[in-house]
Design a protein around this motif. Structure first.
Motif, short mmCIF file in Angstrom:
data_model
loop_
_atom_site.label_atom_id
_atom_site.label_comp_id
_atom_site.label_asym_id
_atom_site.label_seq_id
_atom_site.Cartn_x
_atom_site.Cartn_y
_atom_site.Cartn_z
N ARG A 36 0.83 -1.21 0.00
CA ARG A 36 0.00 0.00 0.00
C ARG A 36 0.86 1.25 0.00
NH1 ARG A 36 -5.28 0.59 3.41
NH2 ARG A 36 -5.73 1.90 1.62
N LEU A 37 1.98 1.23 0.70
CA LEU A 37 2.89 2.38 0.68
C LEU A 37 3.43 2.59 -0.73
CD1 LEU A 37 4.93 1.77 3.98
CD2 LEU A 37 2.93 3.26 3.65
N TRP A 38 3.76 1.50 -1.39
CA TRP A 38 4.26 1.56 -2.77
C TRP A 38 3.19 2.13 -3.70
CZ3 TRP A 38 7.81 1.64 -6.36
CH2 TRP A 38 7.53 1.20 -7.65
N ALA A 39 1.94 1.70 -3.54
CA ALA A 39 0.86 2.19 -4.40
C ALA A 39 0.66 3.69 -4.22
CB ALA A 39 -0.43 1.44 -4.09
N VAL A 40 0.68 4.15 -2.98
CA VAL A 40 0.53 5.59 -2.72
C VAL A 40 1.69 6.36 -3.34
CG1 VAL A 40 0.61 7.34 -0.90
CG2 VAL A 40 -0.89 5.36 -0.66
N ALA A 41 2.91 5.88 -3.13
CA ALA A 41 4.08 6.58 -3.66
C ALA A 41 4.08 6.62 -5.18
CB ALA A 41 5.36 5.91 -3.15
N LEU A 42 3.76 5.50 -5.81
CA LEU A 42 3.79 5.45 -7.27
C LEU A 42 2.75 6.37 -7.88
CD1 LEU A 42 4.99 4.18 -9.80
CD2 LEU A 42 3.28 2.37 -9.62
N ARG A 43 1.55 6.36 -7.32
CA ARG A 43 0.49 7.18 -7.89
C ARG A 43 0.69 8.66 -7.59
NH1 ARG A 43 -3.73 2.59 -5.93
NH2 ARG A 43 -3.66 1.31 -7.81
N THR A 44 1.37 8.97 -6.49
CA THR A 44 1.65 10.36 -6.16
C THR A 44 2.78 10.92 -7.02
OG1 THR A 44 0.93 10.01 -3.87
CG2 THR A 44 2.29 11.95 -4.30
N LEU A 45 3.81 10.11 -7.26
CA LEU A 45 4.98 10.58 -7.98
C LEU A 45 4.95 10.24 -9.47
CD1 LEU A 45 7.68 9.71 -5.31
CD2 LEU A 45 6.94 12.00 -6.00
N GLY A 46 4.26 9.15 -9.84
CA GLY A 46 4.16 8.79 -11.26
C GLY A 46 5.44 8.28 -11.86
N ASP A 47 6.36 7.82 -11.06
CA ASP A 47 7.65 7.34 -11.57
C ASP A 47 8.12 6.20 -10.67
OD1 ASP A 47 10.79 7.45 -11.33
OD2 ASP A 47 10.31 8.35 -13.27
N ARG A 48 8.44 5.06 -11.27
CA ARG A 48 8.79 3.88 -10.47
C ARG A 48 10.04 4.10 -9.62
NH1 ARG A 48 6.49 -1.07 -11.40
NH2 ARG A 48 4.97 -1.19 -13.08
N GLU A 49 11.08 4.67 -10.20
CA GLU A 49 12.32 4.84 -9.45
C GLU A 49 12.14 5.85 -8.32
OE1 GLU A 49 15.72 5.62 -11.82
OE2 GLU A 49 15.54 3.77 -12.98
N GLU A 50 11.45 6.97 -8.62
CA GLU A 50 11.19 7.96 -7.58
C GLU A 50 10.33 7.37 -6.47
OE1 GLU A 50 11.94 11.53 -7.19
OE2 GLU A 50 13.59 10.78 -8.39
N ALA A 51 9.32 6.58 -6.85
CA ALA A 51 8.45 5.96 -5.85
C ALA A 51 9.22 4.98 -4.98
CB ALA A 51 7.28 5.26 -6.53
N ALA A 52 10.07 4.17 -5.61
CA ALA A 52 10.87 3.21 -4.85
C ALA A 52 11.79 3.92 -3.87
CB ALA A 52 11.68 2.33 -5.81
N ASP A 53 12.41 5.01 -4.32
CA ASP A 53 13.29 5.77 -3.44
C ASP A 53 12.50 6.42 -2.31
OD1 ASP A 53 15.52 5.10 -4.88
OD2 ASP A 53 15.59 6.94 -6.04
N ALA A 54 11.30 6.93 -2.63
CA ALA A 54 10.49 7.56 -1.60
C ALA A 54 10.07 6.55 -0.53
CB ALA A 54 9.26 8.22 -2.23
N ARG A 129 -3.87 5.98 -19.77
CA ARG A 129 -2.77 6.93 -19.99
C ARG A 129 -3.26 8.37 -19.90
NH1 ARG A 129 -1.79 3.66 -24.61
NH2 ARG A 129 -0.31 1.99 -24.20
N GLU A 130 -4.43 8.63 -20.49
CA GLU A 130 -4.96 9.98 -20.46
C GLU A 130 -5.25 10.42 -19.04
OE1 GLU A 130 -5.65 12.32 -22.77
OE2 GLU A 130 -4.75 11.17 -24.40
N LEU A 131 -5.83 9.53 -18.24
CA LEU A 131 -6.14 9.86 -16.86
C LEU A 131 -4.88 10.10 -16.04
CD1 LEU A 131 -9.05 7.34 -16.27
CD2 LEU A 131 -9.25 9.82 -16.28
N LEU A 132 -3.89 9.26 -16.22
CA LEU A 132 -2.63 9.43 -15.49
C LEU A 132 -1.92 10.71 -15.90
CD1 LEU A 132 -1.32 5.75 -15.57
CD2 LEU A 132 -2.11 7.01 -13.57
N LYS A 133 -1.99 11.02 -17.18
CA LYS A 133 -1.36 12.25 -17.66
C LYS A 133 -2.05 13.46 -17.05
CE LYS A 133 0.17 14.44 -21.96
NZ LYS A 133 0.17 14.33 -23.44
#
Length: 228
Positions: A36-54, A129-133
């Motif tokens: 769940r922490l990963w899901a929040v981070a990924l959707r907030t940052l939109g980038d796998r590497e940034e989310a993993a680091d966060a 993709r449109e929604l994420l963008k």
């Protein structure tokens, strides 16, 4: 036997065991809440590497700051607060960096799970993709509120606790975020495709919601220190 005891312990008991020196207790907390922490981070940052680091920043911070936990909120709320703070720190630092259109497309593609990007109908992928963008255009604070309430299904009061702001602020950020999203996704409603209202949040008010699809976990997160 010891593993069974840890598995049956509450989060707060595990955190206390960690502070007392149990070398495995914090690992059990991470196992329970990492997805769940990963899901929040990924959707907030939109980038796998940034989310993993966060997420890694947040877990390191939680590991080091466990002795300061006073039990005024649930352990999971405390962990989400630290994770959202780590995400917002990274989002603010990245705000001045502009990505090229190609890089942006690649970044959004990474948000789809491999099986979805390969097998989902083209219309569904395009909609996602449109929604994420559109979501990525929001200020970080509005995006974080929408991720918690509309995507993760948190009650407004609990999202306010995570974000450490009043409930009215969460409601305001969600309302402003949805208002900003609406003109960006309205054409998707009229194109005969899937409705953007695909989230599972329990507190969604009338209006545009953000998508609920996305990676549910990660096998590993990468290192770095963080903020408590």
């Amino acid at each position: 036997m010891e593993d069974a005891i840890r598995g049956a312990a509450s989060d707060q008991e595990l955190l206390a065991r960690h502070v007392a020196g149990d070398p495995e207790a914090f690992g059990e907390i991470v196992r329970r809440h990492r997805d769940r922490l990963w899901a929040v981070a990924l959707r907030t940052l939109g980038d796998r590497e940034e989310a993993a680091d966060a997420v890694q920043d947040a877990l390191v911070s939680a590991y080091r700051a466990a002795h300061s936990f006073r039990g005024q909120s649930a352990v999971t709320t405390w962990l989400h607060r630290i994770t959202v703070n780590a995400c917002l720190d990274r989002a603010r630092k990245a705000a001045s960096r502009r990505t090229s259109p190609v890089a942006e497309t690649e970044r959004l593609e990474q948000l789809l799970e491999p099986h979805e990007s390969a097998a989902a109908p083209a219309e569904r992928r395009d909609l996602h993709r449109e929604l994420l963008k559109a979501l990525a255009t929001l200020p970080a604070e509005q995006r974080a509120a929408l991720v918690l309430v509309d995507m993760q299904g948190y009650p407004v009061a609990e999202a306010a606790d995570v974000l450490d702001v009043p409930t009215g602020t969460v409601k305001s950020r969600c309302a402003r975020g949805r208002a900003r999203l609406l003109p960006l996704v309205e054409h998707l409603r009229s194109d005969g495709g899937d409705s953007p209202d695909t989230g599972g949040g329990r507190n969604r008010t009338q209006g545009t919601s953000v998508p609920a699809a996305g990676p549910r976990g990660t096998d590993a997160v990468k290192g770095g220190g963080g903020r408590a």
